[in-house]
Design an enzyme around this catalytic site. Sequence first.
Site, PDB file in Angstrom:
ATOM      1  N   CYS A  92      -2.195   0.097   7.742  1.00 45.25           N
ATOM      2  CA  CYS A  92      -2.261   0.485   6.846  1.00 45.25           C
ATOM      3  C   CYS A  92      -1.121   0.883   5.549  1.00 45.25           C
ATOM      4  CB  CYS A  92      -2.329   2.663   7.281  1.00 45.25           C
ATOM      5  SG  CYS A  92      -1.777   3.797   5.920  1.00 45.25           S
ATOM      6  N   GLY A  93      -1.932   0.212   4.584  1.00 48.77           N
ATOM      7  CA  GLY A  93      -1.047   0.354   2.836  1.00 48.77           C
ATOM      8  C   GLY A  93      -0.296   2.056   2.616  1.00 48.77           C
TER       9      GLY A  93
END
Length: 282
Positions: free
Chosen positions: A126-127
């Site tokens: 997840c960024g």
Amino acid sequence: MPPQVRGVTDPGEVRASGFLAPQTRFPVTFLDGDRATAGEAVVAEEVPVALAYNRRAHVVMMCTPSDLEDFAVGFTVSEGIARAEEISHLEVVRHRRGVEVLLDVPVAVSERLAGRARAISGRTGCGLCGVEAIDDAVRPAVAVTASLSIAPDALWRAAAALQEAQLLNQATRTVHGAAWAQADGTLQLVREDVGRHNALDKVLGALARGAIDATTGFAIVTSRASFELVQKAAACGVPLLAAVSRPTGLAIRMAEASGLTLVALVRDTSATVYAGGHRIVR
């Protein structure tokens, strides 16, 4: 800034869990039609890594347990938390179930962090790991003004070399790679991680720790070009980001706003330039 590494009470237990190595061999059974064969498989490790500033927890990321000093510095700089020179002390502490990285920064920095809305958790891929506030997620574009120029051959050379340099991925086929290349495509830094953002943060941290001028070369990643990677690269002054997969629309707009050159779909001797084409010379 060499980190001080403390051990745990039972290093044997930690070694068994894989925390002391980026990869572990596991007994497996290979199935081939009606045949079953016992063997071993090399599996990439991921562990929770907590970053704490002035002993105050900020975020927990799932990382490959290697080059964690580089990761901590790269995350700190690329997320706009502090400059590398503001980190006065860095210590890696390995616990039974994970790793804690303690960073000492100016009091003003830790007070600013205390007021930011950020959850204390983050997944590998997840960024926006833990970011609750929209303004924290999509920060204002950082201007990239470096006058770097590279030939297309530099992209082909860097991409081919990165594939060969990913030793952990060759063993596990699980991790992403990121590298920083000189203008001619010669790789100078290569880092790997189960998280694509983590891999880039490790490279950016290694640049900062090694006092390497990020404006004189370019970054290349094995993943898609998400806006977070563009944002991180721009924050550290990297003028060109190349990726083997496609970018998102937000990544392209972020690159255009920053003046960063964004190249994607780098395969063999082909690529697509999505922004900042003036830095590619033929």
